[in-house]
Enzyme design. Structure first.
Site, mmCIF file in Angstrom:
data_model
loop_
_atom_site.group_PDB
_atom_site.id
_atom_site.type_symbol
_atom_site.label_atom_id
_atom_site.label_comp_id
_atom_site.label_asym_id
_atom_site.label_seq_id
_atom_site.Cartn_x
_atom_site.Cartn_y
_atom_site.Cartn_z
ATOM 1 N N TYR A 46 0.830 -1.211 0.000
ATOM 2 C CA TYR A 46 0.000 0.000 0.000
ATOM 3 C C TYR A 46 0.865 1.263 0.000
ATOM 4 O O TYR A 46 1.898 1.315 0.672
ATOM 5 C CB TYR A 46 -0.909 0.060 1.231
ATOM 6 C CG TYR A 46 -1.963 -1.029 1.325
ATOM 7 C CD1 TYR A 46 -2.283 -1.843 0.237
ATOM 8 C CD2 TYR A 46 -2.650 -1.240 2.513
ATOM 9 C CE1 TYR A 46 -3.245 -2.839 0.348
ATOM 10 C CE2 TYR A 46 -3.616 -2.235 2.625
ATOM 11 C CZ TYR A 46 -3.903 -3.038 1.545
ATOM 12 O OH TYR A 46 -4.855 -4.023 1.656
ATOM 13 N N PRO A 67 -15.479 -3.009 2.924
ATOM 14 C CA PRO A 67 -16.768 -3.166 3.619
ATOM 15 C C PRO A 67 -17.795 -2.119 3.203
ATOM 16 O O PRO A 67 -19.001 -2.340 3.331
ATOM 17 C CB PRO A 67 -16.391 -2.987 5.093
ATOM 18 C CG PRO A 67 -15.148 -2.153 5.084
ATOM 19 C CD PRO A 67 -14.404 -2.581 3.846
HETATM 20 P P1 NAP Z 1 -13.888 0.709 1.907
HETATM 21 O O1 NAP Z 1 -13.642 0.632 3.361
HETATM 22 O O2 NAP Z 1 -15.003 -0.066 1.305
HETATM 23 O O3 NAP Z 1 -14.047 2.241 1.460
HETATM 24 C C1 NAP Z 1 -13.282 3.223 2.044
HETATM 25 C C2 NAP Z 1 -13.515 4.566 1.355
HETATM 26 O O4 NAP Z 1 -14.876 4.980 1.482
HETATM 27 C C3 NAP Z 1 -12.692 5.644 2.020
HETATM 28 O O5 NAP Z 1 -11.392 5.633 1.583
HETATM 29 C C4 NAP Z 1 -13.476 6.889 1.655
HETATM 30 O O6 NAP Z 1 -13.178 7.212 0.295
HETATM 31 C C5 NAP Z 1 -14.903 6.385 1.750
HETATM 32 N N1 NAP Z 1 -15.464 6.562 3.093
HETATM 33 C C6 NAP Z 1 -15.136 5.894 4.245
HETATM 34 N N2 NAP Z 1 -15.879 6.312 5.272
HETATM 35 C C7 NAP Z 1 -16.686 7.262 4.795
HETATM 36 C C8 NAP Z 1 -17.694 8.081 5.384
HETATM 37 N N3 NAP Z 1 -18.008 7.961 6.671
HETATM 38 N N4 NAP Z 1 -18.345 8.955 4.588
HETATM 39 C C9 NAP Z 1 -18.058 9.064 3.279
HETATM 40 N N5 NAP Z 1 -17.108 8.337 2.661
HETATM 41 C C10 NAP Z 1 -16.424 7.431 3.410
HETATM 42 O O7 NAP Z 1 -12.577 0.286 1.096
HETATM 43 P P2 NAP Z 1 -11.040 0.177 1.488
HETATM 44 O O8 NAP Z 1 -10.583 1.280 2.370
HETATM 45 O O9 NAP Z 1 -10.305 0.018 0.199
HETATM 46 O O10 NAP Z 1 -10.983 -1.185 2.249
HETATM 47 C C11 NAP Z 1 -10.798 -1.243 3.651
HETATM 48 C C12 NAP Z 1 -9.456 -1.829 3.976
HETATM 49 O O11 NAP Z 1 -9.423 -3.193 3.558
HETATM 50 C C13 NAP Z 1 -8.267 -1.198 3.240
HETATM 51 O O12 NAP Z 1 -7.865 0.016 3.767
HETATM 52 C C14 NAP Z 1 -7.254 -2.306 3.356
HETATM 53 O O13 NAP Z 1 -6.645 -2.251 4.622
HETATM 54 C C15 NAP Z 1 -8.116 -3.543 3.204
HETATM 55 N N6 NAP Z 1 -8.113 -4.106 1.835
HETATM 56 C C16 NAP Z 1 -7.588 -5.350 1.679
HETATM 57 C C17 NAP Z 1 -7.556 -5.959 0.443
HETATM 58 C C18 NAP Z 1 -6.955 -7.338 0.337
HETATM 59 O O14 NAP Z 1 -6.752 -7.844 -0.792
HETATM 60 N N7 NAP Z 1 -6.653 -7.970 1.441
HETATM 61 C C19 NAP Z 1 -8.098 -5.312 -0.684
HETATM 62 C C20 NAP Z 1 -8.669 -4.054 -0.494
HETATM 63 C C21 NAP Z 1 -8.665 -3.461 0.752
HETATM 64 P P3 NAP Z 1 -13.080 8.691 -0.331
HETATM 65 O O15 NAP Z 1 -13.082 9.679 0.795
HETATM 66 O O16 NAP Z 1 -11.807 8.653 -1.074
HETATM 67 O O17 NAP Z 1 -14.258 8.790 -1.230
#
Ligand code: NAP
Length: 314
Positions: free
Chosen positions: A53, A206
């Site tokens: 990352y 999520p």
């Molecule tokens: P996510 O949690 O589904 O979405 C996060 C994004 O949603 C934020 O970066 C922000 O984006 C927006 N957000 C979050 N809270 C919010 C709120 N209260 N109001 C409005 N917008 C909000 O996706 P993710 O961060 O990619 O996934 C979570 C974690 O999972 C990652 O950080 C990583 O640690 C892990 N991950 C693991 C894998 C794997 O292959 N193991 C793959 C993907 C992710 P903006 O502000 O940019 O719009």
């Protein structure tokens, strides 16, 4: 902030975790610092990152720079195995690579131990026994406390757990896979296997990259400075006709029942078997605050049944 055990054999973690893949990618050091401090203030203890990352090491480096004395208060989870260079020479789950990758992560994170060390993707080129032996040695050396897997299928997990048992090696305590109200495929094979072996789930994406926060509307372009505006690939993947249909029905459900979509995204996952912590990413401290609050809601059994009708079981 409530705590839960990460499966039967893992550490206690906060039910809302912090996904750290925005650090060094969407946000710089100063904004990451604010996000991390807000998470700490709210009692979030689980920080999930990976070596890859933030352009190969940026996220781990920032976490190391910011945590300082707070490092002892958190459960630091990172991952190895994804490609760290374009040549493809720094990736995988061989013993040789794992030992080098762990040392590099420890250095970037400025710590002597990793709480949860996860294999990011299955490595078809390495027998799981070789991977588990290397991870077991890292635990015995005190450099790693627990191990987990990510993006494993049900059979790959069962194979790994039996291999660990057969050879008396430490076994995975957690799985990290995509899981949300829009992506439920883990319920078919992986979740039942995890329940049988006592593992905890850390659902990734999520919030479906933000689609489940309620900030996007089908009829309007993505708002300024959001992930779907910045990353077209993710926008194409999530902003589909079938997802919009589910999101719009979920919004109607929320309006009727007095929830927000964000609350539903968290409380539904926390009502699923095996889920220990929802590791949502954030680009602003206010988002962390909203996410921490969103996990307080509890869904009644009839509400869960209604949701199954909107977002069908796989
Ligand atoms: P996510 O949690 O589904 O979405 C996060 C994004 O949603 C934020 O970066 C922000 O984006 C927006 N957000 C979050 N809270 C919010 C709120 N209260 N109001 C409005 N917008 C909000 O996706 P993710 O961060 O990619 O996934 C979570 C974690 O999972 C990652 O950080 C990583 O640690 C892990 N991950 C693991 C894998 C794997 O292959 N193991 C793959 C993907 C992710 P903006 O502000 O940019 O719009």
């Amino acid at each position: 902030m409530k705590l839960r055990k990460l499966g039967e054999f893992g550490p206690e973690v906060s039910v809302v975790g912090l996904g750290c893949n925005n650090f060094g990618m969407r946000i710089d050091l100063e904004t990451s610092r604010k996000v991390i401090h807000k998470a700490l203030d709210l009692g979030i203890t689980l920080f999930d990152t990976a070596d890859i990352y933030g352009n190969s090491g940026g996220s781990e480096t920032m976490i190391g720079q910011v945590l300082g004395e707070n490092r002892k208060r958190v459960v630091l989870a990172t991952k190895f195995g994804g490609a760290m260079n374009d040549a493809g020479t720094m990736k995988g789950a061989s013993r040789r690579y794992i030992m080098a990758a762990a040392e590099a992560s420890l250095k970037r994170l400025r710590t002597d131990w990793i709480d949860l060390y996860q294999i990011h993707f299955p490595d078809p080129a390495t027998p799981i026994e070789a991977t588990l032996r290397a991870l077991d040695d890292l635990i015995r050396d005190g450099k790693v406390r627990y191990i987990g897997c990510s993006n494993f299928t049900g059979w790959q997990l069962v194979d790994a757990q039996w291999t660990a048992k057969h050879h008396n090696l430490h076994a995975f305590v957690s799985c990290q896979n995509e899981y949300s109200l829009l992506v439920r495929s883990v319920e078919r094979e992986l979740l039942p296997a995890m329940q049988k072996f006592g593992l905890g789930m850390l659902p990734y994406f999520p919030l479906a990259s933000g689609l489940l926060t309620g900030k996007y509307a089908r009829s309007k372009p993505a708002p300024e400075n959001t992930r779907f505006q910045a990353l077209q690939g993710l926008a194409d993947r999530y902003l589909t006709e079938s997802n919009w249909k589910i999101v719009e029905r979920l919004e109607t459900f929320c309006a009727k029942r007095g929830h927000t979509l964000l609350e539903l995204a968290f409380s539904w996952l926390l009502a699923r078997p095996t889920v220990a912590s929802v590791i949502a990413g954030a680009t602003k401290p206010e988002q962390v605050e909203q996410n921490a609050k969103a996990a307080d809601g509890v869904l009644a059994p009839e509400e869960l049944a209604e949701i199954d009708d909107i977002s069908p079981k796989p």
